[in-house]
Design a protein around this motif. Structure first.
Motif, short mmCIF file in Angstrom:
data_model
loop_
_atom_site.label_atom_id
_atom_site.label_comp_id
_atom_site.label_asym_id
_atom_site.label_seq_id
_atom_site.Cartn_x
_atom_site.Cartn_y
_atom_site.Cartn_z
N GLU A 31 -0.37 -9.99 1.95
CA GLU A 31 0.30 -10.82 2.68
C GLU A 31 -0.10 -12.60 2.30
OE1 GLU A 31 -1.41 -9.77 4.48
OE2 GLU A 31 -0.45 -8.82 6.40
N ASP A 82 4.83 -3.60 4.22
CA ASP A 82 2.96 -4.22 4.96
C ASP A 82 3.60 -3.49 6.32
OD1 ASP A 82 1.05 -3.40 5.24
OD2 ASP A 82 -0.20 -5.76 5.31
N LEU A 83 2.03 -3.50 7.16
CA LEU A 83 2.75 -3.26 8.81
C LEU A 83 2.43 -5.05 9.69
CD1 LEU A 83 0.10 -0.66 9.03
CD2 LEU A 83 2.39 -0.31 8.53
N VAL A 84 3.17 -4.59 10.40
CA VAL A 84 2.95 -6.00 11.08
C VAL A 84 3.05 -5.20 13.06
CG1 VAL A 84 4.53 -8.02 12.65
CG2 VAL A 84 4.62 -7.31 10.24
N ASP A 85 1.78 -6.63 13.07
CA ASP A 85 1.79 -5.86 14.92
C ASP A 85 2.38 -7.17 15.73
OD1 ASP A 85 1.29 -4.74 17.19
OD2 ASP A 85 -1.58 -5.09 16.89
N THR A 86 1.47 -8.34 15.78
CA THR A 86 1.44 -9.09 16.46
C THR A 86 2.25 -10.66 15.61
OG1 THR A 86 -0.79 -10.25 15.67
CG2 THR A 86 -0.78 -9.30 18.12
N GLY A 87 2.45 -9.94 14.32
CA GLY A 87 2.80 -11.24 13.23
C GLY A 87 1.92 -12.08 12.83
N LYS A 88 1.15 -12.06 13.24
CA LYS A 88 0.12 -13.19 12.69
C LYS A 88 -0.64 -13.15 11.72
CE LYS A 88 -1.95 -14.47 17.73
NZ LYS A 88 -2.82 -13.44 18.33
N THR A 89 -0.57 -12.18 11.28
CA THR A 89 -0.88 -12.28 9.53
C THR A 89 0.03 -12.78 8.58
OG1 THR A 89 -2.23 -10.74 10.77
CG2 THR A 89 -2.16 -11.02 8.08
N GLY A 135 -4.82 -4.10 0.42
CA GLY A 135 -4.76 -4.87 2.13
C GLY A 135 -4.85 -7.10 1.30
N ALA A 136 -4.38 -7.38 2.07
CA ALA A 136 -4.10 -9.42 2.16
C ALA A 136 -3.32 -9.16 1.30
CB ALA A 136 -5.64 -9.19 1.95
N LYS A 176 1.11 -1.46 0.30
CA LYS A 176 -0.03 0.26 0.29
C LYS A 176 1.47 1.16 -0.27
CE LYS A 176 -3.66 -1.72 2.83
NZ LYS A 176 -3.87 -1.29 4.17
C1 PRP Z 1 -3.02 -4.87 8.79
C2 PRP Z 1 -1.79 -5.10 8.21
C3 PRP Z 1 -1.58 -6.91 8.31
C4 PRP Z 1 -1.92 -6.99 9.69
C5 PRP Z 1 -0.56 -6.71 10.82
O1 PRP Z 1 -3.74 -5.50 8.06
O2 PRP Z 1 -1.88 -4.43 6.47
O3 PRP Z 1 -2.47 -7.14 7.16
O4 PRP Z 1 -2.65 -5.67 10.01
O5 PRP Z 1 -1.93 -7.16 12.28
P1 PRP Z 1 -0.92 -8.61 13.04
O6 PRP Z 1 0.41 -8.64 13.02
O7 PRP Z 1 -1.73 -7.93 13.92
O8 PRP Z 1 -0.80 -9.86 12.53
P2 PRP Z 1 -5.22 -5.10 8.16
O9 PRP Z 1 -5.81 -5.39 9.23
O10 PRP Z 1 -5.78 -3.13 8.70
O11 PRP Z 1 -6.37 -4.90 7.52
P3 PRP Z 1 -5.77 -4.50 6.24
O12 PRP Z 1 -5.57 -5.62 5.15
O13 PRP Z 1 -7.11 -3.99 4.82
O14 PRP Z 1 -4.72 -3.67 6.09
#
Ligand code: PRP
Length: 223
Positions: free
Chosen positions: A156, A169-176, A153-154, A130
């Motif tokens: 991954e 992309d953004l990573v928070d917990t790394g679960k995605t 989005g999506a 994005k």
């Molecule tokens: C965000 C980001 C990742 C996910 C990461 O997506 O784009 O897909 O969160 O989070 P995690 O590391 O905790 O798994 P979001 O849920 O905001 O939706 P998006 O796919 O529409 O960007």
């Protein structure tokens, strides 16, 4: 190029989704209570009044928050630093880090791809993201041209579908990442939620703006 809205009104833009959930207690802390429909996820309304007569809120997609801000259609926004960095626009000034919404922007790929390659030999790479501006800049630093495929989005799923070698992309917990068989290759930057303002409005409506900015800033000082 500022749009002349009804000058009595002060508009705050808040992105739908992740940042909005964090924004609700922040608004409460500064004493700004949106009308009920703001909290109703089934409501299709996009503009909301608040308990302050001249302060209104709009809810738009996170990247569109920056666009509304740049054109002066809103004066203030709660916005992720990821979006601010991607736009990197001179009309946006972001003086306050709210110290919430912490996550990271990373480059990721799959094990299968990583096993078969030597990135040191690259002059080119295709990346799904994005964030094409941030991505291009990041790879340029090592002399690699990044062709960015813009997904909304999506992303991954993209390496597995042979759309690209890398995602940003953004990573928070790394679960995605984990759920989709991806591995973090490197961190580009840390991300948090900020208060951003339109520079022209800051100059022309200084007193109103500084009053709101000070309120947002006082939350930070209390933390
Ligand atoms: C965000 C980001 C990742 C996910 C990461 O997506 O784009 O897909 O969160 O989070 P995690 O590391 O905790 O798994 P979001 O849920 O905001 O939706 P998006 O796919 O529409 O960007």
């Amino acid at each position: 190029m500022n749009i002349m809205n009804n000058l009595q009104d002060m508009y705050i833009a808040i992105p739908k989704g992740r940042v909005m959930i964090e924004a609700i207690p922040i608004l409460e802390e500064i004493g700004l209570i949106p009308e009920k429909s703001f909290f109703d996820n089934n409501s299709r309304i996009l503009q909301f009044s608040t308990n302050k007569k001249n302060v209104k809120i709009i809810k738009v997609r996170s990247f569109d928050v920056a666009t509304f801000l740049i054109y002066g259609a809103v004066q203030i926004a709660i916005i992720g630093s990821d979006v601010l960095d991607e736009f990197n626009h001179s009309e946006i000034y972001s003086p306050i880090d709210l110290n919430v919404g912490h996550c990271r922007m990373v480059v990721a790929s799959s094990n299968e791809i990583l096993k078969k390659e030597n990135p040191l030999e690259w002059s080119y790479v295709r990346v799904a993201t994005k964030y094409p501006n941030i991505t291009k800049k990041h790879f340029e630093k090592r002399g690699v041209h990044a062709e960015c495929i813009k997904l909304n989005g999506a992303m991954e799923i993209a390496p597995k579908m042979s759309l690209c070698r890398r995602i940003v992309d953004l990573v928070d917990t790394g679960k995605t990442l984990e759920a989709n068989g991806l591995i973090e290759v490197e961190e580009i930057t840390k991300v948090s939620t900020r208060i951003a303002i339109n520079r022209t409005a800051y100059k022309t409506r200084f007193e109103e703006m500084i009053e709101l900015i000070n309120k947002f800033e006082s939350i930070n000082n209390e933390k």
